[in-house]
Motif scaffolding. Structure first.
Motif, PDB file in Angstrom:
ATOM      1  N   PRO A 176      -7.473  13.626   0.984  1.00 53.94           N
ATOM      2  CA  PRO A 176      -8.457  14.660   1.376  1.00 53.94           C
ATOM      3  C   PRO A 176      -8.668  15.786   0.352  1.00 53.94           C
ATOM      4  N   GLY A 192       2.765  -0.748  -4.375  1.00 53.18           N
ATOM      5  CA  GLY A 192       1.482  -0.049  -4.523  1.00 53.18           C
ATOM      6  C   GLY A 192       0.862  -0.342  -5.875  1.00 53.18           C
ATOM      7  N   GLY A 220      -3.332   2.524   9.093  1.00 50.67           N
ATOM      8  CA  GLY A 220      -4.245   3.282   8.231  1.00 50.67           C
ATOM      9  C   GLY A 220      -5.641   2.683   8.204  1.00 50.67           C
ATOM     10  N   ASP A 221      -6.361   2.985   7.137  1.00 52.56           N
ATOM     11  CA  ASP A 221      -7.783   2.637   7.033  1.00 52.56           C
ATOM     12  C   ASP A 221      -8.060   1.138   7.158  1.00 52.56           C
ATOM     13  N   LYS A 229     -12.181  18.081  -2.315  1.00 51.60           N
ATOM     14  CA  LYS A 229     -12.254  19.521  -2.000  1.00 51.60           C
ATOM     15  C   LYS A 229     -11.570  20.291  -3.144  1.00 51.60           C
ATOM     16  N   PHE A 247     -19.176  11.967   4.914  1.00 54.25           N
ATOM     17  CA  PHE A 247     -18.344  13.151   4.642  1.00 54.25           C
ATOM     18  C   PHE A 247     -18.000  13.277   3.171  1.00 54.25           C
ATOM     19  N   GLY A 284       0.866  -1.190   0.000  1.00 49.38           N
ATOM     20  CA  GLY A 284       0.000   0.000   0.000  1.00 49.38           C
ATOM     21  C   GLY A 284       0.896   1.230   0.000  1.00 49.38           C
ATOM     22  N   GLU A 289     -11.201   5.691   9.260  1.00 46.70           N
ATOM     23  CA  GLU A 289     -10.855   6.136   7.902  1.00 46.70           C
ATOM     24  C   GLU A 289     -10.585   7.628   7.979  1.00 46.70           C
ATOM     25  N   SER A 293       0.419   4.662  -0.018  1.00 45.86           N
ATOM     26  CA  SER A 293      -0.319   5.916   0.118  1.00 45.86           C
ATOM     27  C   SER A 293       0.074   6.556   1.445  1.00 45.86           C
ATOM     28  N   TRP A 335     -11.540  15.809  10.204  1.00 47.20           N
ATOM     29  CA  TRP A 335     -12.120  17.090   9.811  1.00 47.20           C
ATOM     30  C   TRP A 335     -12.837  16.937   8.472  1.00 47.20           C
ATOM     31  N   ARG A 359      -7.505  10.680   7.956  1.00 44.23           N
ATOM     32  CA  ARG A 359      -6.173  10.958   7.434  1.00 44.23           C
ATOM     33  C   ARG A 359      -5.091  11.014   8.526  1.00 44.23           C
ATOM     34  N   ALA A 389      -0.454   5.910   4.727  1.00 42.28           N
ATOM     35  CA  ALA A 389       0.138   5.056   5.760  1.00 42.28           C
ATOM     36  C   ALA A 389       1.418   4.400   5.250  1.00 42.28           C
ATOM     37  N   THR A 396      -3.165  -1.314   3.001  1.00 45.92           N
ATOM     38  CA  THR A 396      -3.878  -1.358   1.717  1.00 45.92           C
ATOM     39  C   THR A 396      -5.191  -0.578   1.703  1.00 45.92           C
TER      40      THR A 396
HETATM   41  C1  LIG Z   1     -11.803  11.836  -1.416  1.00 44.96           C
HETATM   42  C2  LIG Z   1     -11.378  11.621   0.008  1.00 44.96           C
HETATM   43  C3  LIG Z   1     -11.414  12.674   0.903  1.00 44.96           C
HETATM   44  C4  LIG Z   1     -11.023  12.500   2.222  1.00 44.96           C
HETATM   45  N1  LIG Z   1     -11.097  13.548   3.087  1.00 44.96           N
HETATM   46  C5  LIG Z   1     -10.750  13.369   4.387  1.00 44.96           C
HETATM   47  C6  LIG Z   1     -10.846  14.432   5.312  1.00 44.96           C
HETATM   48  O1  LIG Z   1     -11.296  15.535   4.980  1.00 44.96           O
HETATM   49  N2  LIG Z   1     -10.473  14.215   6.593  1.00 44.96           N
HETATM   50  C7  LIG Z   1      -9.969  12.996   7.014  1.00 44.96           C
HETATM   51  O2  LIG Z   1      -9.628  12.846   8.210  1.00 44.96           O
HETATM   52  N3  LIG Z   1      -9.870  11.967   6.148  1.00 44.96           N
HETATM   53  C8  LIG Z   1     -10.252  12.114   4.858  1.00 44.96           C
HETATM   54  N4  LIG Z   1     -10.149  11.070   3.968  1.00 44.96           N
HETATM   55  C9  LIG Z   1      -9.642   9.772   4.440  1.00 44.96           C
HETATM   56  C10 LIG Z   1      -8.116   9.659   4.276  1.00 44.96           C
HETATM   57  O3  LIG Z   1      -7.726  10.079   3.017  1.00 44.96           O
HETATM   58  C11 LIG Z   1      -7.718   8.220   4.529  1.00 44.96           C
HETATM   59  O4  LIG Z   1      -7.942   7.966   5.898  1.00 44.96           O
HETATM   60  C12 LIG Z   1      -6.264   7.927   4.154  1.00 44.96           C
HETATM   61  O5  LIG Z   1      -6.046   8.093   2.782  1.00 44.96           O
HETATM   62  C13 LIG Z   1      -5.911   6.497   4.536  1.00 44.96           C
HETATM   63  O6  LIG Z   1      -4.627   6.197   4.104  1.00 44.96           O
HETATM   64  P1  LIG Z   1      -4.171   4.676   3.896  1.00 44.96           P
HETATM   65  O7  LIG Z   1      -2.750   4.772   3.443  1.00 44.96           O
HETATM   66  O8  LIG Z   1      -4.507   3.871   5.077  1.00 44.96           O
HETATM   67  O9  LIG Z   1      -5.108   4.096   2.746  1.00 44.96           O
HETATM   68  P2  LIG Z   1      -5.251   4.537   1.232  1.00 44.96           P
HETATM   69  O10 LIG Z   1      -5.014   6.002   1.112  1.00 44.96           O
HETATM   70  O11 LIG Z   1      -6.529   3.964   0.752  1.00 44.96           O
HETATM   71  O12 LIG Z   1      -4.051   3.786   0.503  1.00 44.96           O
HETATM   72  C14 LIG Z   1      -4.010   2.392   0.314  1.00 44.96           C
HETATM   73  C15 LIG Z   1      -3.227   2.130  -0.954  1.00 44.96           C
HETATM   74  O13 LIG Z   1      -3.006   0.722  -1.069  1.00 44.96           O
HETATM   75  C16 LIG Z   1      -3.248   0.340  -2.422  1.00 44.96           C
HETATM   76  N5  LIG Z   1      -3.553  -1.103  -2.445  1.00 44.96           N
HETATM   77  C17 LIG Z   1      -4.701  -1.705  -2.062  1.00 44.96           C
HETATM   78  N6  LIG Z   1      -4.607  -3.049  -2.238  1.00 44.96           N
HETATM   79  C18 LIG Z   1      -3.379  -3.287  -2.734  1.00 44.96           C
HETATM   80  C19 LIG Z   1      -2.688  -4.474  -3.120  1.00 44.96           C
HETATM   81  N7  LIG Z   1      -3.245  -5.692  -3.005  1.00 44.96           N
HETATM   82  N8  LIG Z   1      -1.430  -4.361  -3.606  1.00 44.96           N
HETATM   83  C20 LIG Z   1      -0.828  -3.143  -3.711  1.00 44.96           C
HETATM   84  N9  LIG Z   1      -1.443  -1.983  -3.362  1.00 44.96           N
HETATM   85  C21 LIG Z   1      -2.686  -2.063  -2.867  1.00 44.96           C
HETATM   86  C22 LIG Z   1      -4.414   1.209  -2.813  1.00 44.96           C
HETATM   87  O14 LIG Z   1      -4.579   1.284  -4.201  1.00 44.96           O
HETATM   88  C23 LIG Z   1      -3.986   2.550  -2.208  1.00 44.96           C
HETATM   89  O15 LIG Z   1      -3.144   3.255  -3.069  1.00 44.96           O
HETATM   90  C24 LIG Z   1     -10.560  11.223   2.646  1.00 44.96           C
HETATM   91  C25 LIG Z   1     -10.547  10.150   1.740  1.00 44.96           C
HETATM   92  C26 LIG Z   1     -10.964  10.340   0.436  1.00 44.96           C
HETATM   93  C27 LIG Z   1     -10.963   9.175  -0.530  1.00 44.96           C
END
Ligand SMILES: Cc1cc2nc3c(=O)[nH]c(=O)nc-3n(C[C@H](O)[C@H](O)[C@H](O)COP(=O)(O)OP(=O)(O)OC[C@H]3O[C@@H](n4cnc5c(N)ncnc54)[C@H](O)[C@@H]3O)c2cc1C
Length: 380
Positions: A43, A33, A269-270, A47, A152, A8, A286, A10, A316, A288, A12, A107
Protein backbone atom coordinates in the motif's frame (compact mmCIF):
# COMPACT_ATOMS: atom_id res chain seq x y z
CA UNK A 1 9.53 -33.27 11.28
CA UNK A 2 6.50 -31.67 9.60
CA UNK A 3 7.27 -29.13 6.90
CA UNK A 4 5.21 -26.15 5.73
CA UNK A 5 6.10 -24.60 2.38
CA UNK A 6 4.70 -21.17 1.58
CA UNK A 7 4.95 -19.92 -2.01
CA UNK A 8 4.89 -16.11 -2.20
CA UNK A 9 6.97 -14.02 0.21
CA UNK A 10 4.82 -10.98 0.76
CA UNK A 11 1.96 -9.93 3.05
CA UNK A 12 0.11 -13.26 3.08
CA UNK A 13 3.23 -15.45 2.85
CA UNK A 14 5.24 -13.80 5.60
CA UNK A 15 2.18 -13.49 7.88
CA UNK A 16 1.48 -17.23 7.50
CA UNK A 17 5.06 -18.13 8.45
CA UNK A 18 5.25 -15.74 11.39
CA UNK A 19 1.82 -16.74 12.74
CA UNK A 20 2.82 -20.39 12.62
CA UNK A 21 5.91 -19.70 14.71
CA UNK A 22 4.19 -17.30 17.10
CA UNK A 23 1.43 -19.83 17.75
CA UNK A 24 3.75 -22.76 18.42
CA UNK A 25 4.49 -24.61 15.16
CA UNK A 26 7.73 -26.51 15.81
CA UNK A 27 8.30 -27.99 12.34
CA UNK A 28 10.23 -26.61 9.36
CA UNK A 29 8.95 -23.54 7.50
CA UNK A 30 10.20 -22.57 4.04
CA UNK A 31 8.99 -19.42 2.30
CA UNK A 32 9.72 -19.21 -1.44
CA UNK A 33 9.55 -15.78 -3.10
CA UNK A 34 10.59 -14.74 -6.59
CA UNK A 35 11.34 -11.09 -5.76
CA UNK A 36 14.88 -10.19 -4.66
CA UNK A 37 13.74 -7.99 -1.77
CA UNK A 38 12.88 -8.90 1.79
CA UNK A 39 9.07 -9.03 2.20
CA UNK A 40 7.58 -5.52 2.11
CA UNK A 41 4.23 -3.78 2.21
CA UNK A 42 2.57 -2.66 -1.03
CA UNK A 43 0.00 0.00 0.00
CA UNK A 44 2.69 2.65 0.67
CA UNK A 45 4.07 2.16 -2.85
CA UNK A 46 1.30 4.21 -4.51
CA UNK A 47 1.22 6.72 -1.65
CA UNK A 48 4.30 7.55 0.46
CA UNK A 49 6.87 5.99 -1.92
CA UNK A 50 5.56 7.79 -5.02
CA UNK A 51 5.32 11.04 -3.08
CA UNK A 52 8.85 10.57 -1.74
CA UNK A 53 7.74 11.02 1.87
CA UNK A 54 9.05 7.57 2.88
CA UNK A 55 12.39 6.00 2.05
CA UNK A 56 11.73 2.63 0.38
CA UNK A 57 13.30 0.77 3.33
CA UNK A 58 10.34 1.81 5.48
CA UNK A 59 8.03 -0.51 3.53
CA UNK A 60 9.94 -3.58 4.76
CA UNK A 61 8.22 -6.00 7.17
CA UNK A 62 11.52 -6.40 9.02
CA UNK A 63 15.15 -7.41 8.65
CA UNK A 64 16.40 -10.82 7.49
CA UNK A 65 17.48 -11.58 11.06
CA UNK A 66 13.82 -11.75 12.12
CA UNK A 67 13.22 -14.69 9.78
CA UNK A 68 16.48 -16.38 10.79
CA UNK A 69 15.71 -15.96 14.50
CA UNK A 70 12.29 -17.53 13.95
CA UNK A 71 13.79 -20.46 12.08
CA UNK A 72 12.05 -19.48 8.85
CA UNK A 73 13.95 -20.53 5.75
CA UNK A 74 13.32 -17.52 3.49
CA UNK A 75 14.34 -18.21 -0.10
CA UNK A 76 14.29 -14.98 -2.05
CA UNK A 77 14.84 -14.71 -5.81
CA UNK A 78 13.43 -18.22 -6.08
CA UNK A 79 10.48 -18.99 -8.38
CA UNK A 80 8.08 -21.90 -8.00
CA UNK A 81 7.53 -23.33 -11.50
CA UNK A 82 5.31 -26.31 -10.75
CA UNK A 83 3.48 -28.37 -8.17
CA UNK A 84 3.14 -32.14 -7.89
CA UNK A 85 0.22 -32.85 -5.58
CA UNK A 86 0.66 -36.62 -5.50
CA UNK A 87 4.34 -36.46 -4.44
CA UNK A 88 3.73 -33.29 -2.38
CA UNK A 89 6.58 -31.28 -3.88
CA UNK A 90 6.97 -27.74 -5.21
CA UNK A 91 9.21 -27.63 -8.26
CA UNK A 92 11.46 -24.57 -8.45
CA UNK A 93 12.53 -22.92 -11.71
CA UNK A 94 16.06 -24.19 -10.99
CA UNK A 95 14.81 -27.80 -11.10
CA UNK A 96 15.12 -28.25 -7.33
CA UNK A 97 12.18 -29.92 -5.58
CA UNK A 98 10.95 -28.86 -2.14
CA UNK A 99 8.76 -31.35 -0.26
CA UNK A 100 5.89 -30.32 2.01
CA UNK A 101 3.27 -31.67 4.41
CA UNK A 102 1.31 -28.42 4.22
CA UNK A 103 1.43 -26.00 1.31
CA UNK A 104 0.25 -22.38 1.34
CA UNK A 105 -0.25 -20.69 -2.03
CA UNK A 106 0.25 -16.93 -1.57
CA UNK A 107 1.44 -15.83 -5.00
CA UNK A 108 -0.80 -12.77 -5.35
CA UNK A 109 -1.67 -11.18 -8.67
CA UNK A 110 0.03 -9.66 -11.70
CA UNK A 111 -0.95 -6.40 -13.45
CA UNK A 112 -2.56 -6.67 -16.87
CA UNK A 113 -0.93 -4.86 -19.78
CA UNK A 114 -2.36 -3.08 -22.79
CA UNK A 115 -2.02 -5.03 -26.02
CA UNK A 116 0.97 -2.97 -27.17
CA UNK A 117 3.26 -0.11 -26.21
CA UNK A 118 4.79 -1.43 -22.98
CA UNK A 119 8.28 -1.40 -24.48
CA UNK A 120 8.23 2.42 -24.69
CA UNK A 121 10.33 4.29 -22.14
CA UNK A 122 8.10 6.11 -19.66
CA UNK A 123 5.36 3.42 -19.65
CA UNK A 124 4.88 1.77 -16.27
CA UNK A 125 2.97 -0.86 -14.33
CA UNK A 126 2.76 -0.68 -10.53
CA UNK A 127 2.92 -3.80 -8.39
CA UNK A 128 6.42 -4.14 -6.96
CA UNK A 129 8.89 -1.99 -5.07
CA UNK A 130 11.04 -1.82 -8.21
CA UNK A 131 7.99 -0.66 -10.19
CA UNK A 132 7.32 2.10 -7.63
CA UNK A 133 10.92 3.33 -7.64
CA UNK A 134 10.97 3.45 -11.47
CA UNK A 135 7.57 5.19 -11.62
CA UNK A 136 8.57 7.80 -9.03
CA UNK A 137 11.73 8.58 -11.01
CA UNK A 138 9.62 9.01 -14.14
CA UNK A 139 7.04 11.22 -12.37
CA UNK A 140 9.72 13.47 -10.91
CA UNK A 141 11.07 14.11 -14.42
CA UNK A 142 7.71 14.19 -16.23
CA UNK A 143 5.58 17.15 -17.11
CA UNK A 144 2.53 15.40 -18.62
CA UNK A 145 1.30 12.15 -17.07
CA UNK A 146 -1.53 9.93 -18.27
CA UNK A 147 -2.93 7.28 -15.94
CA UNK A 148 -4.84 4.59 -17.82
CA UNK A 149 -7.33 2.94 -15.46
CA UNK A 150 -9.04 4.74 -12.59
CA UNK A 151 -9.36 2.00 -10.00
CA UNK A 152 -7.76 2.64 -6.60
CA UNK A 153 -4.23 2.18 -7.93
CA UNK A 154 -4.69 4.55 -10.87
CA UNK A 155 -6.58 7.09 -8.77
CA UNK A 156 -3.92 7.10 -6.03
CA UNK A 157 -1.16 7.45 -8.63
CA UNK A 158 -2.99 10.33 -10.34
CA UNK A 159 -3.19 12.07 -6.94
CA UNK A 160 0.51 11.49 -6.23
CA UNK A 161 1.57 12.68 -9.70
CA UNK A 162 -0.53 15.82 -9.30
CA UNK A 163 1.00 16.48 -5.88
CA UNK A 164 4.42 16.16 -7.52
CA UNK A 165 3.43 18.99 -9.86
CA UNK A 166 2.68 17.03 -13.03
CA UNK A 167 -0.12 17.79 -15.43
CA UNK A 168 -2.28 14.68 -15.03
CA UNK A 169 -5.00 13.02 -17.11
CA UNK A 170 -6.89 10.08 -15.60
CA UNK A 171 -8.61 7.94 -18.23
CA UNK A 172 -11.04 5.06 -17.80
CA UNK A 173 -13.76 3.23 -19.70
CA UNK A 174 -16.00 3.55 -16.63
CA UNK A 175 -17.85 6.87 -16.25
CA UNK A 176 -15.97 7.89 -13.09
CA UNK A 177 -12.98 6.79 -10.98
CA UNK A 178 -13.60 3.72 -8.81
CA UNK A 179 -17.23 3.61 -10.01
CA UNK A 180 -16.85 -0.14 -10.62
CA UNK A 181 -15.78 -0.76 -7.02
CA UNK A 182 -17.81 1.89 -5.16
CA UNK A 183 -20.73 2.73 -7.46
CA UNK A 184 -21.34 5.70 -9.75
CA UNK A 185 -22.33 8.16 -7.01
CA UNK A 186 -19.09 7.80 -5.04
CA UNK A 187 -17.25 7.61 -8.37
CA UNK A 188 -18.53 11.10 -9.25
CA UNK A 189 -17.41 12.40 -5.85
CA UNK A 190 -13.92 11.00 -6.49
CA UNK A 191 -13.97 12.56 -9.98
CA UNK A 192 -14.81 15.93 -8.38
CA UNK A 193 -12.00 15.49 -5.84
CA UNK A 194 -9.51 14.93 -8.65
CA UNK A 195 -10.90 17.78 -10.75
CA UNK A 196 -10.69 20.12 -7.74
CA UNK A 197 -7.01 19.19 -7.45
CA UNK A 198 -6.38 19.94 -11.13
CA UNK A 199 -6.54 16.45 -12.66
CA UNK A 200 -8.30 16.11 -16.01
CA UNK A 201 -10.68 13.16 -15.58
CA UNK A 202 -11.80 11.44 -18.79
CA UNK A 203 -14.53 8.91 -17.98
CA UNK A 204 -16.08 6.65 -20.61
CA UNK A 205 -12.87 6.81 -22.65
CA UNK A 206 -11.12 3.78 -24.07
CA UNK A 207 -7.41 3.84 -24.90
CA UNK A 208 -6.55 2.44 -28.32
CA UNK A 209 -2.76 2.72 -28.21
CA UNK A 210 0.30 4.32 -26.72
CA UNK A 211 2.21 6.53 -29.15
CA UNK A 212 5.96 7.13 -29.48
CA UNK A 213 9.15 5.92 -31.16
CA UNK A 214 11.34 4.75 -28.29
CA UNK A 215 9.77 6.81 -25.49
CA UNK A 216 6.08 7.40 -24.92
CA UNK A 217 4.78 10.66 -26.39
CA UNK A 218 1.03 10.30 -26.07
CA UNK A 219 -2.02 8.16 -25.56
CA UNK A 220 -4.57 7.71 -28.34
CA UNK A 221 -8.21 7.46 -27.24
CA UNK A 222 -11.05 5.59 -28.96
CA UNK A 223 -12.47 8.85 -30.37
CA UNK A 224 -9.16 9.46 -32.18
CA UNK A 225 -7.96 12.24 -29.90
CA UNK A 226 -4.44 12.16 -28.47
CA UNK A 227 -3.42 13.10 -24.92
CA UNK A 228 0.21 14.18 -24.69
CA UNK A 229 2.28 12.21 -22.17
CA UNK A 230 5.89 11.72 -21.19
CA UNK A 231 4.95 9.23 -18.46
CA UNK A 232 2.11 6.71 -18.46
CA UNK A 233 0.88 4.36 -15.76
CA UNK A 234 -1.18 1.44 -17.02
CA UNK A 235 -3.43 0.28 -14.17
CA UNK A 236 -6.12 -1.70 -15.98
CA UNK A 237 -6.53 -4.64 -13.63
CA UNK A 238 -4.77 -7.79 -12.55
CA UNK A 239 -4.89 -11.55 -12.85
CA UNK A 240 -4.13 -14.13 -10.15
CA UNK A 241 -0.68 -15.70 -10.40
CA UNK A 242 -1.66 -19.34 -10.82
CA UNK A 243 0.33 -20.18 -14.00
CA UNK A 244 2.75 -22.32 -12.01
CA UNK A 245 -0.20 -24.47 -10.87
CA UNK A 246 -1.60 -25.19 -14.35
CA UNK A 247 -0.29 -28.76 -14.63
CA UNK A 248 -0.96 -29.61 -10.98
CA UNK A 249 -4.73 -30.21 -11.04
CA UNK A 250 -5.14 -27.81 -8.11
CA UNK A 251 -8.62 -26.35 -8.66
CA UNK A 252 -8.23 -22.81 -10.01
CA UNK A 253 -10.61 -20.39 -11.71
CA UNK A 254 -9.81 -16.72 -11.29
CA UNK A 255 -7.78 -17.71 -8.23
CA UNK A 256 -7.24 -20.83 -6.17
CA UNK A 257 -10.65 -22.23 -5.19
CA UNK A 258 -10.19 -22.63 -1.44
CA UNK A 259 -13.15 -24.94 -0.79
CA UNK A 260 -11.88 -27.42 -3.39
CA UNK A 261 -8.21 -27.74 -2.41
CA UNK A 262 -7.03 -31.16 -1.19
CA UNK A 263 -6.11 -31.71 2.49
CA UNK A 264 -2.87 -29.98 3.38
CA UNK A 265 -3.20 -27.28 0.69
CA UNK A 266 -4.25 -23.73 1.57
CA UNK A 267 -4.36 -20.38 -0.22
CA UNK A 268 -4.21 -16.87 1.21
CA UNK A 269 -4.25 -13.27 0.01
CA UNK A 270 -4.98 -11.85 -3.43
CA UNK A 271 -4.70 -15.26 -5.15
CA UNK A 272 -7.37 -16.97 -3.02
CA UNK A 273 -11.07 -17.30 -3.89
CA UNK A 274 -13.71 -18.57 -1.48
CA UNK A 275 -17.46 -18.64 -1.02
CA UNK A 276 -18.77 -16.12 1.46
CA UNK A 277 -21.95 -17.35 3.14
CA UNK A 278 -22.20 -13.98 4.89
CA UNK A 279 -22.50 -12.07 1.60
CA UNK A 280 -23.78 -14.91 -0.62
CA UNK A 281 -21.03 -14.44 -3.23
CA UNK A 282 -17.73 -15.94 -4.31
CA UNK A 283 -14.97 -13.53 -3.27
CA UNK A 284 -11.36 -12.92 -4.24
CA UNK A 285 -10.16 -9.73 -2.60
CA UNK A 286 -7.13 -7.63 -3.44
CA UNK A 287 -7.16 -5.93 -0.06
CA UNK A 288 -4.26 -5.66 2.33
CA UNK A 289 -6.19 -6.61 5.48
CA UNK A 290 -7.61 -9.69 3.81
CA UNK A 291 -4.08 -10.96 3.11
CA UNK A 292 -3.32 -10.85 6.85
CA UNK A 293 -6.65 -12.29 8.00
CA UNK A 294 -6.56 -15.16 5.52
CA UNK A 295 -2.90 -15.94 6.28
CA UNK A 296 -3.66 -16.14 10.00
CA UNK A 297 -6.55 -18.48 9.20
CA UNK A 298 -4.32 -20.71 7.01
CA UNK A 299 -1.70 -20.91 9.76
CA UNK A 300 -4.31 -21.85 12.37
CA UNK A 301 -5.79 -24.53 10.14
CA UNK A 302 -2.29 -25.99 9.74
CA UNK A 303 -2.06 -25.97 13.53
CA UNK A 304 -5.17 -28.16 13.57
CA UNK A 305 -7.88 -25.63 14.36
CA UNK A 306 -11.17 -26.28 12.59
CA UNK A 307 -12.04 -22.66 11.78
CA UNK A 308 -14.11 -21.07 9.06
CA UNK A 309 -13.19 -18.00 6.99
CA UNK A 310 -15.96 -15.53 6.27
CA UNK A 311 -14.70 -12.07 7.27
CA UNK A 312 -16.18 -8.64 6.74
CA UNK A 313 -13.90 -7.31 3.95
CA UNK A 314 -12.09 -4.04 4.65
CA UNK A 315 -10.44 -1.73 2.17
CA UNK A 316 -9.06 1.80 2.27
CA UNK A 317 -7.61 4.26 -0.22
CA UNK A 318 -5.81 7.57 0.35
CA UNK A 319 -6.09 10.31 -2.28
CA UNK A 320 -4.99 13.88 -1.45
CA UNK A 321 -6.50 14.59 1.99
CA UNK A 322 -9.24 11.98 1.58
CA UNK A 323 -9.17 8.64 3.35
CA UNK A 324 -11.98 6.50 1.97
CA UNK A 325 -12.66 3.29 3.89
CA UNK A 326 -15.15 0.54 3.16
CA UNK A 327 -16.31 -2.48 5.16
CA UNK A 328 -18.37 -5.12 3.40
CA UNK A 329 -19.20 -5.98 -0.19
CA UNK A 330 -20.68 -3.43 -2.63
CA UNK A 331 -23.13 -5.19 -5.01
CA UNK A 332 -23.57 -3.49 -8.43
CA UNK A 333 -27.24 -2.72 -7.67
CA UNK A 334 -26.59 -1.19 -4.22
CA UNK A 335 -28.22 2.12 -3.30
CA UNK A 336 -26.05 4.68 -1.48
CA UNK A 337 -27.66 6.22 1.61
CA UNK A 338 -25.74 8.97 3.39
CA UNK A 339 -26.34 8.53 7.15
CA UNK A 340 -24.01 11.13 8.68
CA UNK A 341 -21.97 14.14 7.57
CA UNK A 342 -21.98 15.89 4.23
CA UNK A 343 -20.54 14.62 0.92
CA UNK A 344 -20.20 18.29 -0.16
CA UNK A 345 -17.80 18.85 2.75
CA UNK A 346 -16.02 15.56 1.88
CA UNK A 347 -16.69 14.11 5.33
CA UNK A 348 -19.52 11.60 5.55
CA UNK A 349 -20.70 8.09 6.34
CA UNK A 350 -22.89 6.09 3.97
CA UNK A 351 -24.55 2.69 3.76
CA UNK A 352 -24.80 0.57 0.62
CA UNK A 353 -28.24 -1.02 0.69
CA UNK A 354 -29.07 -4.01 -1.48
CA UNK A 355 -31.87 -6.58 -1.20
CA UNK A 356 -33.28 -4.70 1.79
CA UNK A 357 -30.11 -4.93 3.90
CA UNK A 358 -26.90 -2.99 4.45
CA UNK A 359 -24.14 -4.86 2.60
CA UNK A 360 -21.35 -2.29 2.98
CA UNK A 361 -20.55 0.89 4.89
CA UNK A 362 -18.32 3.67 3.59
CA UNK A 363 -16.56 6.42 5.50
CA UNK A 364 -14.98 9.44 3.80
CA UNK A 365 -12.65 11.04 6.34
CA UNK A 366 -14.67 9.56 9.22
CA UNK A 367 -12.51 6.66 10.50
CA UNK A 368 -13.73 6.60 14.11
CA UNK A 369 -17.42 6.77 13.25
CA UNK A 370 -17.01 4.12 10.55
CA UNK A 371 -15.57 1.55 12.96
CA UNK A 372 -18.82 1.39 14.93
CA UNK A 373 -20.85 1.00 11.70
CA UNK A 374 -18.95 -2.27 11.02
CA UNK A 375 -21.18 -3.96 13.62
CA UNK A 376 -24.04 -3.72 11.10
CA UNK A 377 -22.17 -6.22 8.93
CA UNK A 378 -20.87 -8.63 11.55
CA UNK A 379 -24.52 -9.29 12.43
CA UNK A 380 -25.29 -10.54 8.89
C1 LIG B 1 0.69 -0.14 -5.14
C2 LIG B 1 -0.35 -0.86 -4.33
C3 LIG B 1 -1.11 -0.17 -3.41
C4 LIG B 1 -2.07 -0.81 -2.65
N1 LIG B 1 -2.82 -0.09 -1.77
C5 LIG B 1 -3.79 -0.72 -1.05
C6 LIG B 1 -4.61 0.01 -0.16
O1 LIG B 1 -4.50 1.23 -0.05
N2 LIG B 1 -5.54 -0.66 0.55
C7 LIG B 1 -5.70 -2.03 0.46
O2 LIG B 1 -6.58 -2.60 1.14
N3 LIG B 1 -4.93 -2.74 -0.39
C8 LIG B 1 -3.99 -2.13 -1.15
N4 LIG B 1 -3.20 -2.85 -2.01
C9 LIG B 1 -3.41 -4.31 -2.13
C10 LIG B 1 -2.52 -5.09 -1.15
O3 LIG B 1 -1.22 -4.62 -1.18
C11 LIG B 1 -2.59 -6.56 -1.51
O4 LIG B 1 -3.89 -6.99 -1.21
C12 LIG B 1 -1.55 -7.41 -0.77
O5 LIG B 1 -0.25 -7.04 -1.11
C13 LIG B 1 -1.76 -8.88 -1.10
O6 LIG B 1 -0.76 -9.64 -0.51
P1 LIG B 1 -0.40 -11.09 -1.07
O7 LIG B 1 0.69 -11.58 -0.18
O8 LIG B 1 -1.62 -11.90 -1.23
O9 LIG B 1 0.12 -10.87 -2.56
P2 LIG B 1 1.38 -10.07 -3.09
O10 LIG B 1 1.65 -8.91 -2.19
O11 LIG B 1 1.15 -9.83 -4.53
O12 LIG B 1 2.58 -11.10 -2.93
C14 LIG B 1 2.72 -12.26 -3.72
C15 LIG B 1 4.20 -12.55 -3.83
O13 LIG B 1 4.36 -13.82 -4.47
C16 LIG B 1 5.41 -13.71 -5.43
N5 LIG B 1 5.23 -14.78 -6.43
C17 LIG B 1 4.31 -14.83 -7.42
N6 LIG B 1 4.47 -15.98 -8.14
C18 LIG B 1 5.50 -16.64 -7.59
C19 LIG B 1 6.13 -17.89 -7.88
N7 LIG B 1 5.72 -18.68 -8.88
N8 LIG B 1 7.18 -18.27 -7.11
C20 LIG B 1 7.61 -17.50 -6.07
N9 LIG B 1 7.04 -16.31 -5.75
C21 LIG B 1 5.99 -15.90 -6.49
C22 LIG B 1 5.20 -12.32 -5.99
O14 LIG B 1 6.33 -11.85 -6.67
C23 LIG B 1 4.93 -11.53 -4.71
O15 LIG B 1 6.11 -11.13 -4.09
C24 LIG B 1 -2.25 -2.22 -2.80
C25 LIG B 1 -1.49 -2.92 -3.76
C26 LIG B 1 -0.56 -2.25 -4.52
C27 LIG B 1 0.25 -3.01 -5.56
Amino acid sequence: MERVVVVGASAAGSTTAQTLRREGFAGAITVIGDEPHLPYDRPPLSKQVLLGSWPVERTSFGPSTTYAEQGIDLRLGSRAAGLDLSRRVVELATGEEVGWDHLVVATGVQPLQLREGHHLAGVHLLRTLDDAVALRKSLVDASAVVVVGAGFLGSETAAAARQLGCEVTLVDLAPAPMAVQLGAEVGWMIAELHAANGVRVLGGSGVTRLLGESAVEGVELADGSVVKADAVLVAVGTRPLTDWLVTSELPCGDGVLCEDTPAGVHAAGDVARWNSARFGVSLRLEHRFNATEQAVCAARRILGQDIGFDPVPYFWTDQYDARIQVYGVVPPDARLVVVQGDPGARKFLAHYVSGGRVSAVLGWNMPRELRSERALLTAI
